[in-house]
Design a protein around this motif. Structure first.
Motif, mmCIF file in Angstrom:
data_model
loop_
_atom_site.group_PDB
_atom_site.id
_atom_site.type_symbol
_atom_site.label_atom_id
_atom_site.label_comp_id
_atom_site.label_asym_id
_atom_site.label_seq_id
_atom_site.Cartn_x
_atom_site.Cartn_y
_atom_site.Cartn_z
ATOM 1 N N ALA A 59 0.851 -1.188 0.000
ATOM 2 C CA ALA A 59 0.000 0.000 0.000
ATOM 3 C C ALA A 59 0.886 1.237 0.000
ATOM 4 C CB ALA A 59 -0.909 0.001 1.220
ATOM 5 N N TRP A 60 0.413 2.298 -0.639
ATOM 6 C CA TRP A 60 1.161 3.554 -0.581
ATOM 7 C C TRP A 60 0.186 4.729 -0.497
ATOM 8 C CZ3 TRP A 60 0.224 6.779 -4.767
ATOM 9 C CH2 TRP A 60 -0.104 6.191 -5.993
ATOM 10 N N GLN A 61 0.594 5.727 0.271
ATOM 11 C CA GLN A 61 -0.205 6.937 0.458
ATOM 12 C C GLN A 61 0.678 8.146 0.206
ATOM 13 O OE1 GLN A 61 -1.612 8.146 4.358
ATOM 14 N NE2 GLN A 61 -3.566 8.841 3.512
ATOM 15 N N LEU A 62 0.556 8.706 -0.993
ATOM 16 C CA LEU A 62 1.417 9.807 -1.426
ATOM 17 C C LEU A 62 0.581 10.842 -2.170
ATOM 18 C CD1 LEU A 62 4.264 7.579 -2.923
ATOM 19 C CD2 LEU A 62 4.340 8.749 -0.712
ATOM 20 N N PRO A 63 0.886 12.126 -1.998
ATOM 21 C CA PRO A 63 0.191 13.165 -2.768
ATOM 22 C C PRO A 63 0.568 13.091 -4.249
ATOM 23 C CG PRO A 63 1.315 14.071 -0.838
ATOM 24 C CD PRO A 63 1.842 12.685 -1.033
ATOM 25 N N SER A 64 -0.088 13.904 -5.059
ATOM 26 C CA SER A 64 0.126 13.892 -6.513
ATOM 27 C C SER A 64 1.380 14.672 -6.889
ATOM 28 C CB SER A 64 -1.106 14.462 -7.226
ATOM 29 O OG SER A 64 -2.239 13.699 -6.944
ATOM 30 N N HIS A 65 2.525 14.046 -6.672
ATOM 31 C CA HIS A 65 3.782 14.657 -7.095
ATOM 32 C C HIS A 65 4.620 13.619 -7.830
ATOM 33 C CE1 HIS A 65 5.157 12.547 -3.610
ATOM 34 N NE2 HIS A 65 4.863 13.491 -2.737
ATOM 35 N N GLN A 82 0.100 -3.625 -5.805
ATOM 36 C CA GLN A 82 0.119 -2.303 -5.176
ATOM 37 C C GLN A 82 -1.302 -1.821 -4.915
ATOM 38 O OE1 GLN A 82 1.372 1.242 -7.477
ATOM 39 N NE2 GLN A 82 1.861 -0.167 -9.156
ATOM 40 N N ALA A 83 -1.443 -1.175 -3.757
ATOM 41 C CA ALA A 83 -2.745 -0.688 -3.309
ATOM 42 C C ALA A 83 -2.634 0.796 -2.981
ATOM 43 C CB ALA A 83 -3.219 -1.478 -2.092
ATOM 44 N N PRO A 84 -2.876 1.689 -3.951
ATOM 45 C CA PRO A 84 -2.795 3.127 -3.698
ATOM 46 C C PRO A 84 -3.913 3.596 -2.772
ATOM 47 C CG PRO A 84 -2.634 2.619 -6.056
ATOM 48 C CD PRO A 84 -3.113 1.387 -5.370
ATOM 49 N N VAL A 85 -3.559 4.459 -1.820
ATOM 50 C CA VAL A 85 -4.496 4.989 -0.829
ATOM 51 C C VAL A 85 -4.546 6.510 -0.985
ATOM 52 C CG1 VAL A 85 -5.023 5.201 1.637
ATOM 53 C CG2 VAL A 85 -3.952 3.096 0.754
ATOM 54 N N LEU A 86 -5.733 7.080 -1.057
ATOM 55 C CA LEU A 86 -5.855 8.530 -1.221
ATOM 56 C C LEU A 86 -5.106 9.264 -0.114
ATOM 57 C CD1 LEU A 86 -9.605 9.048 -2.218
ATOM 58 C CD2 LEU A 86 -7.631 8.658 -3.692
ATOM 59 N N HIS A 87 -4.335 10.279 -0.494
ATOM 60 C CA HIS A 87 -3.527 10.993 0.496
ATOM 61 C C HIS A 87 -4.388 11.829 1.440
ATOM 62 C CE1 HIS A 87 -4.114 14.212 -2.479
ATOM 63 N NE2 HIS A 87 -3.795 15.068 -1.530
ATOM 64 N N ALA A 101 -7.295 -4.502 1.746
ATOM 65 C CA ALA A 101 -6.327 -4.982 0.761
ATOM 66 C C ALA A 101 -5.470 -6.127 1.271
ATOM 67 C CB ALA A 101 -5.421 -3.827 0.315
ATOM 68 N N GLY A 102 -5.406 -6.309 2.593
ATOM 69 C CA GLY A 102 -4.482 -7.288 3.159
ATOM 70 C C GLY A 102 -3.040 -6.846 2.961
ATOM 71 N N ALA A 103 -2.771 -5.560 3.188
ATOM 72 C CA ALA A 103 -1.453 -5.003 2.910
ATOM 73 C C ALA A 103 -0.383 -5.562 3.855
ATOM 74 C CB ALA A 103 -1.502 -3.482 3.020
ATOM 75 N N ASP A 104 0.812 -5.787 3.283
ATOM 76 C CA ASP A 104 1.954 -6.265 4.062
ATOM 77 C C ASP A 104 2.876 -5.134 4.502
ATOM 78 O OD1 ASP A 104 1.568 -9.234 3.732
ATOM 79 O OD2 ASP A 104 1.727 -8.656 1.619
ATOM 80 N N TRP A 154 -3.116 -4.724 -9.064
ATOM 81 C CA TRP A 154 -3.528 -3.409 -8.603
ATOM 82 C C TRP A 154 -4.786 -3.561 -7.754
ATOM 83 C CZ3 TRP A 154 -0.725 0.898 -10.613
ATOM 84 C CH2 TRP A 154 0.125 0.603 -11.675
ATOM 85 N N VAL A 155 -4.826 -2.892 -6.608
ATOM 86 C CA VAL A 155 -6.038 -2.841 -5.791
ATOM 87 C C VAL A 155 -6.384 -1.378 -5.558
ATOM 88 C CG1 VAL A 155 -7.106 -3.343 -3.566
ATOM 89 C CG2 VAL A 155 -5.611 -5.041 -4.627
ATOM 90 N N TYR A 156 -7.568 -0.993 -6.020
ATOM 91 C CA TYR A 156 -8.094 0.348 -5.771
ATOM 92 C C TYR A 156 -9.320 0.234 -4.878
ATOM 93 C CZ TYR A 156 -4.917 2.332 -9.217
ATOM 94 O OH TYR A 156 -3.789 2.749 -9.871
ATOM 95 N N PHE A 157 -9.685 1.346 -4.276
ATOM 96 C CA PHE A 157 -10.760 1.322 -3.288
ATOM 97 C C PHE A 157 -11.927 2.186 -3.744
ATOM 98 C CE2 PHE A 157 -6.679 0.759 -1.192
ATOM 99 C CZ PHE A 157 -6.864 -0.477 -0.576
#
Length: 496
Positions: A59-65, A82-87, A101-104, A154-157
């Motif tokens: 999983a990752w939580q990053l702004p749009s840069h 990969q499971a992107p998470v809204l920042h 997501a079952g993130a590790d 890819w896992v999106y929410f």
């Protein structure tokens, strides 16, 4: 040559046009296609050194840069999910998405590190990541083994501010197909000196769709990590952005800035088109953008489970643009059930939900996905989305569509933004409630004025609002859609 993976597309473009600009940031930095390919490849080694291993869910939580885009593309090279998470999510929401997501492992940066739960391994991506990667050797080969286009990596929410989101599993194939249709319908990259931008959360499914679109259309995109009405017009003008957008709320932000400007000159003279989706765009907004900004809104219809179902086309007439959300992209099929619900299938459809039983319940007996949206197909093949099935107001046994009322009232001179919803009522079952966002430009509208306006426009009395609430702000989802369930809770609880 058929490109079957996102990483393969990036490397192919880097070989074909290495020096073409691809990613821009608000400080003026530019990365070419070959630089993005090299940095994302080097980032695979950096991520492995940081603890990312094959078969993990990352999983990752990053702004749009740019760091986020490079990290996303690096993970697309690796044998991980990969499971992107809204920042915009806070710790509780992050915790929920990680569970779904079952993130590790979780990747964050200094701006989102405070949202990381204590019980999951967390890696902080430094602000100077690109400098570190420039000195990190690029691996001779991708050591995790080849990826295939049909692996759901890819896992999106699903979006929303309340309730437990669903984890949506996508493949490179579904994302590539959605992006190809997006580019072909809009003709992205065909305009001289085309420049796009990502001003919405890059962790949304639209983020990878747009990054892929820049590769397919051969144009750069400006990444804007934080959007404000004060700064946005200047950024778009400074970087000569030609195509922008995100949602109806985004269009309205640019409209408000132009209206408030003490000049008749266009604040964003390079803009030629606004593109977005996430929710229907009222015809009145189309007309206002055309009148005030001198450009057109080319709207689309899609969702996390099926990005870019229908996309308007750059050659559409003003009536088609204002009256529909475009027609199906190649490989996307749409039908309307007898109930009026939109059902879809095709190459852009997700591989399923993380919870397989949820996915089975979402499909019809013959395998079409039930969207939960209402709509109809026009004779010209374009789709009209009329609202969510669950948003219908049932007043004295009669179905009332909030979208119809909202679209009419947006034309009222004292209404900048409005949401219409149903509220429980003993006599009627539900009553019609209009919630208007307070404007800094004019006085508050009254309920009588709203009803008189709808009367003049010929709407039957049963559709007139029976309650009016004025609020300072609307609760919104990550893409700027009004979160109606949260809004209803607030006004019912006496905390607008």
């Amino acid at each position: 040559m058929t490109i079957s993976t996102i990483a393969g597309l990036l490397d192919h473009c880097a070989a074909e046009r290495p020096n073409r600009p691809l990613l821009l940031d608000v400080a003026g930095a530019t990365l070419t296609v070959s630089q993005v390919a090299d940095l994302s490849s080097a980032a695979t080694r950096w991520l492995r050194d940081a603890g990312v291993r094959p078969d993990m869910t990352v999983a990752w939580q990053l702004p749009s840069h740019i760091n986020a885009a490079v990290t996303m593309l690096a993970l697309s090279r690796m044998s991980v999910t990969q499971a992107p998470v809204l920042h915009l999510y806070r710790e509780r929401e992050v915790r929920t998405t990680l569970d779904v997501a079952g993130a590790d492992i979780l990747l964050v940066d200094p701006s989102t590190a405070g949202n990381a739960p204590a019980d999951i391994p967390t890696v902080v991506i430094p602000d100077d990541l690109l400098d570190l990667l420039r000195t990190t050797p690029r691996p001779d080969a991708e050591p995790d083994g080849p990826r295939t286009t049909t692996d759901p990596h890819w896992v999106y929410f699903t979006s929303g501010t309340t309730g437990r989101p669903k984890g949506v599993r996508h493949t490179d194939a579904s994302l590539l197909n959605a992006s190809r249709g997006f580019v072909s319908h809009l003709g992205l990259g065909s305009y001289p000196d085309e420049v796009g931008n990502i001003a919405f959360p890059i962790a949304h499914v639209g983020g990878i769709i747009y990054v892929v679109a820049t590769l397919l259309g051969d144009f750069p995109a400006l990444l804007i990590p934080k959007v404000s009405v004060e700064e946005l017009p200047g950024l778009l003008a400074e970087h000569r952005v030609t195509v922008s957008g995100a949602s109806t709320a985004f269009y309205q932000m640019l409209l408000a800035a132009q209206i408030a400007a003490a000049t008749d000159e266009m604040l964003m003279p390079s803009l030629r088109m606004l593109v977005g989706g996430g929710a229907a765009c009222p015809p009145e907004v189309h007309h206002q953008v055309r009148q005030r900004l001198g450009i057109r809104v080319v709207h689309a219809y899609g969702m996390t489970e099926a990005p870019m179902i229908c996309v308007s086309e750059a050659t559409d007439t003003d009536e088609q643009l204002a009256g529909s959300a475009g027609r199906p992209i190649p490989g996307s099929q749409v039908r309307i059930a007898p109930s009026g619900e939109i059902e879809v299938r095709g190459d852009n459809l997700a591989a399923g939900y993380v919870d397989t039983e949820q996915w089975e319940r979402a499909l019809t007996a013959d395998g079409w996905f039930r969207t939960g949206d209402r709509g109809h197909l026009r004779p010209d093949g374009r789709i009209v989305v009329t609202g969510r099935t669950k948003d219908l107001i049932i007043r004295k046994g009669e179905n009332i569509a909030p979208d119809e009322i909202e679209n009419e009232l947006l034309a009222h001179p004292l209404v900048d933004d409005i949401a219409v919803l149903g509220q429980p009522d003993e006599l009627r079952g539900e009553l019609v409630c209009a919630v208007v966002r307070r404007s800094p430009r004019h006085r508050d509208v009254t309920l009588d004025e709203l009803c008189a306006f709808l009367d003049d426009r010929g709407l039957m009395k049963q559709k007139w609002p029976e309650r009016l609430v004025i609020v300072d702000e609307f609760p919104v989802t990550g893409l700027g859609k009004v979160a109606k369930s949260e809004l209803a809770r607030r006004i019912t609880g006496g905390n607008p």
